[in-house]
Write an enzyme that holds these catalytic residues in place. Structure first.
Site, PDB file in Angstrom:
ATOM      1  N   ARG A  84       3.008  -6.431  -2.971  1.00  0.00           N
ATOM      2  CA  ARG A  84       4.019  -6.737  -3.973  1.00  0.00           C
ATOM      3  C   ARG A  84       4.899  -7.850  -3.422  1.00  0.00           C
ATOM      4  NH1 ARG A  84       3.767  -1.063  -3.589  1.00  0.00           N
ATOM      5  NH2 ARG A  84       3.185  -0.016  -5.541  1.00  0.00           N
ATOM      6  N   LYS A 107       6.754   0.867  -2.036  1.00  0.00           N
ATOM      7  CA  LYS A 107       7.466   1.490  -3.146  1.00  0.00           C
ATOM      8  C   LYS A 107       7.743   2.945  -2.804  1.00  0.00           C
ATOM      9  CE  LYS A 107       7.333   1.140  -8.161  1.00  0.00           C
ATOM     10  NZ  LYS A 107       6.511   0.726  -9.323  1.00  0.00           N
ATOM     11  N   HIS A 163       2.290 -11.169  -8.773  1.00  0.00           N
ATOM     12  CA  HIS A 163       1.621  -9.923  -9.139  1.00  0.00           C
ATOM     13  C   HIS A 163       0.195 -10.171  -9.645  1.00  0.00           C
ATOM     14  CE1 HIS A 163       2.807  -5.759  -9.049  1.00  0.00           C
ATOM     15  NE2 HIS A 163       2.224  -5.513 -10.205  1.00  0.00           N
ATOM     16  N   ARG A 174      -2.071  -9.504  -6.925  1.00  0.00           N
ATOM     17  CA  ARG A 174      -2.214  -8.071  -6.666  1.00  0.00           C
ATOM     18  C   ARG A 174      -3.265  -7.474  -7.608  1.00  0.00           C
ATOM     19  NH1 ARG A 174       0.210  -3.753  -4.163  1.00  0.00           N
ATOM     20  NH2 ARG A 174       0.664  -1.879  -5.381  1.00  0.00           N
ATOM     21  N   HIS A 201      -0.483   3.318  -4.285  1.00  0.00           N
ATOM     22  CA  HIS A 201      -0.278   4.021  -5.546  1.00  0.00           C
ATOM     23  C   HIS A 201      -0.370   5.529  -5.340  1.00  0.00           C
ATOM     24  CE1 HIS A 201      -1.819   0.253  -7.886  1.00  0.00           C
ATOM     25  NE2 HIS A 201      -0.509   0.216  -7.684  1.00  0.00           N
ATOM     26  N   TYR A 246      -4.939  -1.581 -12.751  1.00  0.00           N
ATOM     27  CA  TYR A 246      -4.961  -2.885 -12.093  1.00  0.00           C
ATOM     28  C   TYR A 246      -6.369  -3.476 -12.057  1.00  0.00           C
ATOM     29  CZ  TYR A 246      -0.186  -2.860 -10.241  1.00  0.00           C
ATOM     30  OH  TYR A 246       1.181  -2.897 -10.113  1.00  0.00           O
TER      31      TYR A 246
END
Length: 332
Positions: free
Chosen positions: A172, A198, A273, A276, A299, A308
């Site tokens: 990210r 995250k 992104h 990504r 994730h 994704y």
């Protein structure tokens, strides 16, 4: 009820909102969450937007109802995004309401409010099988990296390192710009990098030979410019010309500039992104198991990783072919 370290909140009969200051309280809430600095900044902006909206209507946030949150959400849905000039996406509106809901949950725990008004609000429906991010094909990623290799100027080496980290690791942008020199290391024969992902979770990833080479070349050039050795360098991994930490806006501009130089048609709509997404799609198309891609991307839910994967509906990957081929082998 008072809590050490938190602003004292009450529910006065008059109209003052959040005694002790909403900024102070928001900071106390953020300190109580395990978040990356990028997420922390985003949540801070999300709550500030709600407080500004309330102030413009003489509405005490401690007395807001789900009807007020609904009105705020509908206004957000018609707000134009600064970068695109288009209305905010349902995912963006949902994320802002999610941050606000967490904020109110904290208020409930401190008994500053009786209930969370966001919990009863009408949140936007999110298509979990769709992402608004513009993706890149493997050939376009190659062209972007080639444009970075051909680039010249005082920031060219840094940009090559940044682009390699985005493309090969699928980081990210917040994770990228938060990297410090001390995050680089080696583990069991692998060049590695550690970062806060995250949710505030500390993660580590392997550097590919190409990425390690780009990072080493950049640091060697940076050290030479400062008249020191590479081990003597300190501070952020990626820096500006004046030595400050590279920011997300600079990375956005860099990606689009190099994409334009590479002749990528959608260059004006790309973002960090996009790389990504390309990372996830390419990894899956090359046969990397879903759980390994999920772990690499950090994730918690495999459904997020699947979203994704832009190539997940490609009929070439239909498991029916695998079943049929296995049956054919058994019959021979």
């Amino acid at each position: 009820m008072s809590h050490p370290g938190f602003p004292v909140l009450s529910r006065p009969a008059a109209a003052p909102a959040l005694p002790g200051g909403p900024v102070d309280f928001t900071e106390a809430w953020l300190r109580n969450r395990r978040l990356s600095e990028h997420t922390r900044d985003a949540y801070r902006r999300d709550v500030a937007g709600w407080l500004t909206w309330c102030a413009a209507r003489d509405l005490d946030p401690l007395r807001a109802s789900f009807l007020d949150v609904n009105a705020y959400a509908r206004e957000l849905e018609t707000t134009l995004a600064a970068q695109s000039g288009r209305p905010l996406t349902p995912a963006t509106v949902a994320r802002r309401l999610s941050a606000l809901s967490s904020w109110y949950d904290f208020l409930v725990k401190l008994r500053a409010v009786e209930g969370n008004p966001v919990s009863g609000a009408d949140r936007p429906r999110i298509d979990r099988d769709h992402s608004a991010t513009v993706g890149l094909t493997p050939d376009e990623v190659d062209a972007l990296l080639a444009a970075a290799e051909a680039d010249t100027g005082p920031t060219a080496a840094r940009n090559r390192a940044a682009l390699a980290l985005l493309a090969d690791l699928g980081l990210r942008v917040g994770e990228l710009i938060s990297l410090d020199l001390t995050d680089l290391g080696a583990e069991r024969g692998h060049r590695s990098v550690r970062f806060v992902g995250k949710g505030g979770k500390v993660r580590r990833r392997a550097l590919t030979p190409g990425t390690a080479y780009a990072v080493d070349a950049y640091l060697a050039e940076r050290a030479a410019a400062q008249g020191v050795s590479v081990p003597e360098l300190t501070g952020p991994l990626l820096v500006t010309a004046t030595g400050g930490r590279l920011d997300r806006h600079s990375v956005f501009r860099m990606v689009r500039r190099l994409a334009r130089a590479a002749g990528i048609p959608a260059w004006a709509k790309l973002s960090p992104h996009s790389l990504r997404h390309a990372f996830a799609t390419t990894a899956r198309s090359e046969g990397v198991p879903l759980e390994d891609v999920q772990d690499a991307m950090g994730h918690s839910d495999p459904r997020t990783t699947r979203r994704y994967d832009r190539d997940r509906h490609n009929l070439d990957r239909d498991p029916a072919y695998v079943i049929w081929a296995a049956r054919a082998r058994r019959r021979t």
